[in-house]
Design a protein around this motif. Structure first.
Motif, PDB file in Angstrom:
ATOM      1  N   SER A  50       0.807  -1.226   0.000  1.00 28.86           N
ATOM      2  CA  SER A  50       0.000   0.000   0.000  1.00 28.86           C
ATOM      3  C   SER A  50       0.831   1.263   0.000  1.00 28.86           C
ATOM      4  N   PHE A  51       2.084   1.147   0.423  1.00 26.29           N
ATOM      5  CA  PHE A  51       2.869   2.370   0.546  1.00 26.29           C
ATOM      6  C   PHE A  51       4.148   2.329  -0.289  1.00 26.29           C
ATOM      7  N   VAL A  52       5.099   1.458   0.071  1.00 22.98           N
ATOM      8  CA  VAL A  52       6.425   1.542  -0.559  1.00 22.98           C
ATOM      9  C   VAL A  52       6.326   1.411  -2.081  1.00 22.98           C
ATOM     10  N   LEU A  53       5.697   0.354  -2.564  1.00 21.42           N
ATOM     11  CA  LEU A  53       5.696   0.127  -4.015  1.00 21.42           C
ATOM     12  C   LEU A  53       4.864   1.177  -4.754  1.00 21.42           C
ATOM     13  N   PRO A  54       3.643   1.511  -4.285  1.00 26.35           N
ATOM     14  CA  PRO A  54       2.910   2.582  -4.981  1.00 26.35           C
ATOM     15  C   PRO A  54       3.648   3.925  -4.949  1.00 26.35           C
ATOM     16  N   LEU A  55       4.314   4.244  -3.834  1.00 28.78           N
ATOM     17  CA  LEU A  55       5.041   5.524  -3.774  1.00 28.78           C
ATOM     18  C   LEU A  55       6.175   5.539  -4.799  1.00 28.78           C
ATOM     19  N   LEU A  56       6.940   4.439  -4.838  1.00 30.08           N
ATOM     20  CA  LEU A  56       8.052   4.379  -5.807  1.00 30.08           C
ATOM     21  C   LEU A  56       7.503   4.450  -7.230  1.00 30.08           C
ATOM     22  N   ASP A  57       6.404   3.748  -7.451  1.00 31.35           N
ATOM     23  CA  ASP A  57       5.792   3.713  -8.777  1.00 31.35           C
ATOM     24  C   ASP A  57       5.352   5.115  -9.207  1.00 31.35           C
ATOM     25  N   HIS A  58       4.975   5.906  -8.224  1.00 33.66           N
ATOM     26  CA  HIS A  58       4.452   7.243  -8.481  1.00 33.66           C
ATOM     27  C   HIS A  58       5.563   8.286  -8.570  1.00 33.66           C
ATOM     28  N   GLY A  59       6.804   7.830  -8.367  1.00 28.76           N
ATOM     29  CA  GLY A  59       7.940   8.756  -8.444  1.00 28.76           C
ATOM     30  C   GLY A  59       8.215   9.503  -7.150  1.00 28.76           C
ATOM     31  N   ASP A  60       7.556   9.087  -6.022  1.00 30.24           N
ATOM     32  CA  ASP A  60       7.848   9.731  -4.734  1.00 30.24           C
ATOM     33  C   ASP A  60       9.099   9.117  -4.110  1.00 30.24           C
ATOM     34  N   THR A  61       9.607   9.780  -3.070  1.00 25.61           N
ATOM     35  CA  THR A  61      10.826   9.299  -2.442  1.00 25.61           C
ATOM     36  C   THR A  61      10.519   8.527  -1.168  1.00 25.61           C
ATOM     37  N   VAL A  62      10.904   7.245  -1.169  1.00 26.00           N
ATOM     38  CA  VAL A  62      10.891   6.499   0.089  1.00 26.00           C
ATOM     39  C   VAL A  62      12.345   6.520   0.556  1.00 26.00           C
ATOM     40  N   ALA A  63      12.603   7.340   1.587  1.00 28.49           N
ATOM     41  CA  ALA A  63      13.995   7.606   1.947  1.00 28.49           C
ATOM     42  C   ALA A  63      14.603   6.497   2.796  1.00 28.49           C
ATOM     43  N   GLY A  64      13.764   5.758   3.552  1.00 31.65           N
ATOM     44  CA  GLY A  64      14.322   4.704   4.398  1.00 31.65           C
ATOM     45  C   GLY A  64      13.229   3.890   5.061  1.00 31.65           C
ATOM     46  N   VAL A  65      13.660   2.802   5.686  1.00 33.27           N
ATOM     47  CA  VAL A  65      12.730   1.869   6.318  1.00 33.27           C
ATOM     48  C   VAL A  65      13.233   1.512   7.704  1.00 33.27           C
ATOM     49  N   VAL A  66      12.308   1.497   8.682  1.00 32.04           N
ATOM     50  CA  VAL A  66      12.633   0.997  10.025  1.00 32.04           C
ATOM     51  C   VAL A  66      11.983  -0.361  10.190  1.00 32.04           C
ATOM     52  N   ASP A  67      12.745  -1.355  10.549  1.00 34.57           N
ATOM     53  CA  ASP A  67      12.179  -2.696  10.759  1.00 34.57           C
ATOM     54  C   ASP A  67      13.245  -3.488  11.518  1.00 34.57           C
TER      55      ASP A  67
END
Ligand SMILES: NC(=O)c1ccc[n+]([C@@H]2O[C@H](COP(=O)([O-])OP(=O)(O)OC[C@H]3O[C@@H](n4cnc5c(N)ncnc54)[C@H](O)[C@@H]3O)[C@@H](O)[C@H]2O)c1
Length: 425
Positions: free
Chosen positions: A16-33
């Motif tokens: 719902s977030f990482v892949l659609p954001l990347l697909d839309h050209g937005d920046t996913v700067a990092g991940v906490v896990d």
């Protein structure tokens, strides 16, 4: 262009977030896990070509991540009990937050969030995506347009099928400390939906609840002739829930001794280092609820929810001083829609009933997810603002507090006031 960071590379976080954001050209700067291997597997095998690898941060490094990556918005998509910590930490840094539902797992944590938001330049939105389902918006419009008059009563009977329901009892969701229990984890969707439909806040709850289908005393737990429960492959061979789930995709069980995986085949080795069964002692939540809720508008709700049904969906009856809506929407575990799911009925109190065709859209959760993402990551559409589609922290808090009131009422055998729960700090 906004910069996002995502807490929890969960199934939901990915899809719902990482892949659609990347697909839309937005920046996913990092991940906490906490699961570094899962994040690296994502980078190795799922990250679409042309994107930078997502930097991994451990949960304790949240502040360092904010210092290094300077995000605008924190997306919280980790297990429910971890939401409060990330939301409060993000608000303390004046960042905006998009939190998966339930916003938190307890009313006490909801109060922490509301206080933190009051003291922050940032704000919180909660992904109560059931509001976005087109047929729910059709119902909202009829109510908003006054066709039902003043709402007096809602009856909502919600069923989760044996496959989907069983999946909760094999995962973190089955422990109250991690999910708030299913009246919070799942019920928050329905409780928010009803509050939104009828534009009213819950005041008091009385409920019954029990663990009827899963856990050590399950009537479906396979046992040998001496009554000793089977384990491992012997159990799976005889387990009706396992057989119902086999081959069903995302909710499939791990084979005994095997590695549990989620979407895109990414493993959860950190989260599930050992086998889990539907009959484990650690299950401490209910799988069946019947509740009555009173609202500040004078309306009331009769709500039931169960997690081991031959079908998935709901029957809802919304009654007002001038008319009624009746809708039955559902499918069998193999995905076959139940008859009547493509329409609902509006019946004026005096006059002919009207059958209304349900609007259907493409995308997750019956088209709700893409619409919601477009509001969350772009400018909210004028119709979304008119329909009040975006859920704020107070609405997220009310849904959590009502879910908590349901299980508490069941356990304590008394009516629970929502104000009593939200008075905690
Ligand atoms: N809105 C919806 O329709 C919807 C649907 C599904 C799930 N959800 C919500 O999405 C969230 C994720 O659920 P899921 O079932 O996709 O999860 P999941 O079980 O697929 O994944 C959980 C992830 O969180 C990670 N994690 C564990 N502890 C963590 C911590 N302390 N900090 C950061 N990450 C941590 C795990 O390693 C794993 O990667 C939950 O809040 C859930 O309620 C919402």
């Amino acid at each position: 262009m906004k910069r996002y960071v995502v807490c929890g590379l969960s199934n939901r976080g990915l899809a719902s977030f990482v892949l659609p954001l990347l697909d839309h050209g937005d920046t996913v700067a990092g991940v906490v896990d906490p699961d570094r291997a899962r994040v690296e597997s994502f980078n190795d095998s799922v990250l679409p070509e042309g994107h930078e690898r997502l930097p991994w941060y451990a949960p304790d490094d949240f502040d360092r991540m904010v210092d290094e990556l300077a995000p605008d918005t924190v997306i919280v998509a980790s297990p429910d009990h971890t939401h409060a910590g990330y939301i409060v930490a993000a608000l303390a840094r004046d960042l905006d937050v998009i939190s998966e539902k339930p916003m938190v797992t307890t009313a006490a944590d909801a109060v922490r969030v509301l206080n933190a938001e009051r003291d922050s330049k940032g704000s919180v939105l909660v992904t109560h995506n059931m509001r976005y389902i087109p047929r729910h918006r059709q119902i909202k419009r009829l109510i908003q347009d006054g066709r039902l008059g003043r709402i007096t009563h809602v009856a909502l009977d919600y069923h989760v099928d044996v496959r989907h329901g069983g999946s909760y009892f094999q995962r973190w969701n089955r422990v109250r400390a991690l999910s708030g229990g299913l009246s919070v984890h799942k019920g928050c969707h329905h409780l928010d939906l009803v509050s939104w439909w009828i534009d009213a806040a819950p005041e008091q709850v009385f409920a019954y609840g029990a663990l009827n289908y899963y856990g050590p005393g399950s009537p479906h737990r396979p046992r040998d002739a001496a009554g000793v429960p089977y384990t491992g492959a012997d159990l799976y061979e005889r387990d009706p829930y396992y057989r119902a789930q086999a081959g069903s995709g995302a909710f499939a069980f791990a084979e005994p001794g095997g590695v549990r995986t989620g979407l895109y085949g990414l493993a959860y080795e950190h989260q599930y280092p050992t086998d889990t069964y539907l009959y484990d002692d650690e299950i401490d939540i209910e799988d069946t609820y019947s509740a009555l809720v009173r609202y500040d508008s004078g309306a009331s709700l009769a709500y039931s929810l169960d997690f081991s049904s031959p079908w998935e969906g709901y029957r809802v009856l919304i009654s007002g001083t001038h008319g009624q809506i009746e809708s039955r929407h559902g499918r069998t575990p193999d995905g076959t829609p139940l008859p009547g799911s493509d329409t609902f009925t509006f019946s004026p109190l005096f006059g002919e009933p009207e059958t209304i065709e349900v609007i259907v859209r493409e995308g997750g959760h019956e088209g709700a997810d893409p619409l919601q993402r477009s509001d969350l990551f772009g400018e909210p559409a004028p119709e979304s603002l008119r329909d009040n589609l975006l859920a704020d922290a107070r609405q997220g808090a009310l849904a959590v507090a009502t879910g908590e009131a349901i299980w508490r009422s069941a356990v304590e055998a008394r009516p629970i006031d929502i104000a009593e729960l939200l008075a905690q700090s």
